[in-house]
Design a protein around this motif. Structure first.
Motif, mmCIF file in Angstrom:
data_model
loop_
_atom_site.group_PDB
_atom_site.id
_atom_site.type_symbol
_atom_site.label_atom_id
_atom_site.label_comp_id
_atom_site.label_asym_id
_atom_site.label_seq_id
_atom_site.Cartn_x
_atom_site.Cartn_y
_atom_site.Cartn_z
ATOM 1 N N ALA A 1 -31.516 37.913 30.248
ATOM 2 C CA ALA A 1 -30.268 38.239 29.554
ATOM 3 C C ALA A 1 -29.244 37.117 29.726
ATOM 4 N N LEU A 2 -29.176 36.535 30.933
ATOM 5 C CA LEU A 2 -28.264 35.410 31.160
ATOM 6 C C LEU A 2 -28.704 34.187 30.368
ATOM 7 N N PHE A 3 -30.020 33.990 30.243
ATOM 8 C CA PHE A 3 -30.562 32.881 29.455
ATOM 9 C C PHE A 3 -30.074 32.964 28.007
ATOM 10 N N VAL A 4 -30.185 34.157 27.422
ATOM 11 C CA VAL A 4 -29.782 34.338 26.020
ATOM 12 C C VAL A 4 -28.270 34.242 25.864
ATOM 13 N N SER A 5 -27.521 34.928 26.737
ATOM 14 C CA SER A 5 -26.068 34.933 26.597
ATOM 15 C C SER A 5 -25.471 33.555 26.848
ATOM 16 N N THR A 6 -26.038 32.785 27.802
ATOM 17 C CA THR A 6 -25.548 31.429 28.044
ATOM 18 C C THR A 6 -25.824 30.535 26.839
ATOM 19 N N SER A 7 -26.961 30.747 26.184
ATOM 20 C CA SER A 7 -27.255 29.990 24.962
ATOM 21 C C SER A 7 -26.210 30.253 23.893
ATOM 22 N N LEU A 8 -25.796 31.519 23.785
ATOM 23 C CA LEU A 8 -24.847 31.905 22.750
ATOM 24 C C LEU A 8 -23.399 31.631 23.141
ATOM 25 N N VAL A 9 -23.177 31.123 24.346
ATOM 26 C CA VAL A 9 -21.837 30.716 24.764
ATOM 27 C C VAL A 9 -21.752 29.193 24.783
#
Length: 474
Positions: free
Chosen positions: A29-37
């Motif tokens: 989840a952090l991998f995806v959210s960091t990508s989108l930030v």
């Protein structure tokens, strides 16, 4: 390195260890959210030319769009941490995802630059601030032995998404114009919402301050509670202030190569393609450095603060060597130094966050990360203008890279002044202090700072045997 296990790990409630199982779902989840930030922020340069042509504004005016978004993300990080301490982390992150998407969707209807400043800058920046720090703190609270590796794997998404998003965004602009592309990016950012939904219910041990009287101290009670949620007492603790100063100095020079390495390569005579490839190669080794550093750090052979000092020193030295390597006109020399800089700069990123719970403890980690990002944001914004000023004065980027590398090395020297820096084992993190008894925490901190190394070893063994209190976040 002392391996401190949460109490939850030793209790057989049928759940997985904090170092495995569902914790890896949160890493995803952090991998995806960091990508989108940050991956999305790094790729917004695709819209730069489109905005210049459409609004007929200067490059400097357009540059403030992304600068406002980054500044807002870091400025609102303490707010995100405070809301998570007061309420449920899951809902804070999901709200942040909705705000990030809303800002981009509204930006697709902008008719002037002020609209973009308010939408892509302030609204999306607020959403990013509510997402990043809570997600990082949640992952860190679910890992002990593999904490740095988990962060390294999650943060590798920044480099990977930068490679993927640049051509994707360019294609979207060509197919749907910049308005349609921003509308699609708003929908893409909504994927942060399910990432936040994956966070489990929060078990808070931070009790709100008791109200002594009905009306006489209501304002004081509110301020006391706000201070507790924001973890403002950390600003009066020497270890945290020292570490924050070190990271702020590091931030002054850390981003300078990202802004000026391509321009420097062009100035010394390399082609546009060669200059761009230098930065791309450094980005590739940055990804590798994050993963390798996380794996090696969690082996436990060395203290995290010592490894962070090594990587920051190497990064500073390689920044200073970037202009030296190109003096002879050797493209191979510049490429080698760029690869080494990329690896070192990537290796230190996850350690910057992983050291925080060693200093403040897991319970106060959320607020500590928020305050750290707020303070270091000013230093990060200072680096690029200072570098540009030195280039204007001297005519080239040699002084710019020398000063930038010097700031990074100076950050390492600041870390050396941390209490118990030269001890072979990590000292026990300070215990959380209730708002009703702040003096007790001060005495405990002073006792820890002035204790001898032999006492420190005894304390470390005691903490290992007794185990830490249960993590704040499930």
């Amino acid at each position: 390195m002392t391996k401190l296990r949460p109490k939850a790990e030793s209790q057989g409630d049928g759940g997985e260890s904090p170092d495995g199982g569902y914790g890896w779902v949160l890493v995803g989840a952090l991998f995806v959210s960091t990508s989108l930030v940050f991956g999305l922020m790094r790729s917004l340069g695709i819209f730069f030319v489109e905005f210049v042509q459409y609004f007929d504004e200067s490059a400097q005016a357009i540059s403030w769009i992304s600068s406002t978004g980054l500044a807002a993300q870091q400025f609102f990080s303490p707010l995100g941490a405070a809301l998570c301490n007061a309420y449920d982390t899951r809902w804070v992150v999901m709200t942040g995802g909705c705000l990030a998407a809303l800002g981009l969707i509204l930006a697709s209807q902008a008719t002037c630059l002020v609209h973009l400043y308010l939408t892509m800058g302030v609204i999306s920046g607020l959403g990013w601030g509510l997402v990043f720090t809570p997600m990082v703190a949640t992952v860190m609270a679910n890992f002990t032995r593999r904490r740095t590796l988990a962060l390294g794997l999650a943060f590798s998404s920044i480099g990977l998404s930068s490679f993927a998003f640049n051509p994707l965004f360019q294609l979207l602009v060509e197919l749907y114009t910049w308005r349609g592309a921003l509308l699609i990016l708003g929908g893409l950012s909504l994927n942060i919402v399910p990432c936040g939904a994956l966070i489990g219910p929060q078990r808070r041990s931070k009790a709100p301050a008791k109200v002594v009287s009905e009306s006489g101290v209501s304002c004081a009670s509110f301020l006391q509670r706000a201070s507790s949620y924001l973890e403002l007492p950390l600003l009066f603790e020497r270890p945290y202030i020292t570490y924050t100063l070190a990271i702020s100095l590091l931030n002054v020079g850390y981003f300078v190569p990202y802004f000026h390495l391509v321009a420097h390569s062009r100035q010394v005579g390399f082609s546009e393609y060669q200059a761009a490839f230098v930065m791309s190669a450094a980005g590739a080794t940055d990804i590798l450095g994050r993963i390798v550093s996380g794996w090696f750090s969690d082996l436990g052979h060395f203290r995290l603060i010592h490894l962070l000092s090594v990587w920051t020193t190497l990064a500073g030295v390689f920044i200073m060597l970037l202009p030296v390597s190109s003096l002879s006109g050797s493209y191979a020399a510049l490429m080698v130094i760029s690869l080494l800089y990329g690896f070192s700069s990537g290796a230190l990123t996850s350690l910057v966050f992983a050291v925080v719970p060693m200093i403040v403890g897991v319970e106060r980690m959320m607020g500590a990360l928020g305050l750290l990002q707020l303070i270091e944001s000013g230093a990060g914004l200072l680096g690029a203008p200072l570098s540009g000023l030195l280039k204007d004065i001297t005519g080239d980027y040699t002084a710019s890279f020398m000063v930038a590398g010097g700031f990074v090395v100076l950050g390492t020297l600041s870390m050396v002044t941390l209490p118990h820096y030269f001890c072979g084992k990590d000292p026990p993190p300070p215990k959380s202090v209730s708002p009703e008894d702040p003096d007790k925490g001060l005495h405990a901190e002073l006792e820890q700072m002035h204790s001898s190394p032999s006492d420190m070893n005894d304390l470390t063994g005691e903490v290992t045997n007794n185990r830490l209190p249960e993590d704040t976040y499930s």
